[in-house]
Design a protein around this motif. Structure first.
Motif, PDB file in Angstrom:
ATOM      1  N   TYR A   3       0.867  -1.166   0.000  1.00  0.00           N
ATOM      2  CA  TYR A   3       0.000   0.000   0.000  1.00  0.00           C
ATOM      3  C   TYR A   3       0.906   1.218   0.000  1.00  0.00           C
ATOM      4  CZ  TYR A   3      -4.347   2.477   1.213  1.00  0.00           C
ATOM      5  OH  TYR A   3      -5.452   3.276   1.209  1.00  0.00           O
ATOM      6  N   TRP A   5       1.454   5.512   0.362  1.00  0.00           N
ATOM      7  CA  TRP A   5       1.061   6.894   0.646  1.00  0.00           C
ATOM      8  C   TRP A   5       1.911   7.776  -0.252  1.00  0.00           C
ATOM      9  CZ3 TRP A   5       1.192   7.532   6.716  1.00  0.00           C
ATOM     10  CH2 TRP A   5       0.068   6.930   7.274  1.00  0.00           C
ATOM     11  N   PHE A   7       2.884  11.933  -1.542  1.00  0.00           N
ATOM     12  CA  PHE A   7       2.854  13.334  -1.127  1.00  0.00           C
ATOM     13  C   PHE A   7       3.544  14.219  -2.152  1.00  0.00           C
ATOM     14  CE2 PHE A   7       3.469  10.461   2.413  1.00  0.00           C
ATOM     15  CZ  PHE A   7       2.444  10.790   3.283  1.00  0.00           C
ATOM     16  N   TRP A  70       6.987   9.381  -1.294  1.00  0.00           N
ATOM     17  CA  TRP A  70       6.074   8.257  -1.149  1.00  0.00           C
ATOM     18  C   TRP A  70       6.580   7.321  -0.075  1.00  0.00           C
ATOM     19  CZ3 TRP A  70       9.463   8.729  -5.137  1.00  0.00           C
ATOM     20  CH2 TRP A  70      10.276   7.650  -5.427  1.00  0.00           C
ATOM     21  N   LYS A  76      -2.679  -2.168   3.637  1.00  0.00           N
ATOM     22  CA  LYS A  76      -3.528  -1.021   4.000  1.00  0.00           C
ATOM     23  C   LYS A  76      -3.747  -0.952   5.506  1.00  0.00           C
ATOM     24  CE  LYS A  76      -8.009   1.106   2.894  1.00  0.00           C
ATOM     25  NZ  LYS A  76      -8.237   1.636   4.206  1.00  0.00           N
ATOM     26  N   ASP A  80      -3.278   2.294   7.805  1.00  0.00           N
ATOM     27  CA  ASP A  80      -4.415   2.832   8.561  1.00  0.00           C
ATOM     28  C   ASP A  80      -4.106   2.916  10.049  1.00  0.00           C
ATOM     29  OD1 ASP A  80      -5.868   3.090   6.235  1.00  0.00           O
ATOM     30  OD2 ASP A  80      -7.130   1.325   6.596  1.00  0.00           O
ATOM     31  N   ILE A 106      -0.176  18.021  -1.074  1.00  0.00           N
ATOM     32  CA  ILE A 106      -1.157  17.130  -1.682  1.00  0.00           C
ATOM     33  C   ILE A 106      -0.776  15.725  -1.241  1.00  0.00           C
ATOM     34  CG2 ILE A 106      -2.038  16.213  -3.854  1.00  0.00           C
ATOM     35  CD1 ILE A 106      -1.185  18.904  -5.119  1.00  0.00           C
ATOM     36  N   TYR A 107      -1.759  14.926  -0.852  1.00  0.00           N
ATOM     37  CA  TYR A 107      -1.442  13.573  -0.401  1.00  0.00           C
ATOM     38  C   TYR A 107      -2.584  12.631  -0.747  1.00  0.00           C
ATOM     39  CZ  TYR A 107      -4.428  14.962   3.481  1.00  0.00           C
ATOM     40  OH  TYR A 107      -5.474  15.425   4.232  1.00  0.00           O
ATOM     41  N   GLY A 108      -2.279  11.366  -0.763  1.00  0.00           N
ATOM     42  CA  GLY A 108      -3.295  10.361  -1.018  1.00  0.00           C
ATOM     43  C   GLY A 108      -2.739   8.980  -0.772  1.00  0.00           C
ATOM     44  N   SER A 109      -3.635   8.015  -0.761  1.00  0.00           N
ATOM     45  CA  SER A 109      -3.272   6.613  -0.573  1.00  0.00           C
ATOM     46  C   SER A 109      -3.568   5.863  -1.865  1.00  0.00           C
ATOM     47  CB  SER A 109      -4.091   5.999   0.561  1.00  0.00           C
ATOM     48  OG  SER A 109      -3.828   6.683   1.771  1.00  0.00           O
ATOM     49  N   PHE A 110      -2.713   4.884  -2.163  1.00  0.00           N
ATOM     50  CA  PHE A 110      -2.819   4.201  -3.437  1.00  0.00           C
ATOM     51  C   PHE A 110      -2.634   2.701  -3.279  1.00  0.00           C
ATOM     52  CE2 PHE A 110      -1.327   8.461  -4.023  1.00  0.00           C
ATOM     53  CZ  PHE A 110      -2.041   8.944  -5.100  1.00  0.00           C
TER      54      PHE A 110
END
Length: 116
Positions: A3, A5, A7, A70, A76, A80, A106-110
């Motif tokens: 998983y 993260w 940025f 990253w 995951k 989490d 800016i960030y997100g999970s992939f």
């Protein structure tokens, strides 16, 4: 499967050493929570765009560099668990003096769909 993260953030050029130190400190805690690897990449060639670009995405200002980062997690659930610890582990609050404007990060999970 792993998983990720991701940025993207603008960092003042004069804060490069402070950013690196912050990354090194936070890595110890991320590693404790199960992160497999962390990658911090300082702008080398990041062209300005007309419609889209890294500089436009973070509203890069004069004297700032774009940092692309990253973090790899084993799954995951581990990511989490770490994310939830931001509210409960006081050690994160000690790292809140960030050497950049977090409002423009800016960030997100992939979920990876291909790895080679």
């Amino acid at each position: 499967m792993t998983y990720v993260w991701g940025f993207l953030t603008p960092v003042p050029q004069e804060n490069k050493a402070a950013y690196l130190e912050s990354a090194r400190k936070s890595w110890e805690l991320f590693k404790e929570y199960g992160a497999v690897s962390m990658h911090e990449c300082w702008e080398a060639e990041v062209p300005e765009g007309k419609l889209t670009s890294f500089p436009l995405a973070v509203k890069r200002e004069q004297g700032e560099a774009v940092v692309f980062s990253w973090m790899i997690w084993p799954d995951k659930e581990s990511a989490d668990r770490c994310g939830a610890s931001f509210e409960t582990d006081a050690r994160w609050k000690e790292m809140m003096d960030m050497p950049f404007d977090g409002k423009r990060m800016i960030y997100g999970s992939f979920e990876p769909i291909f790895e080679a």
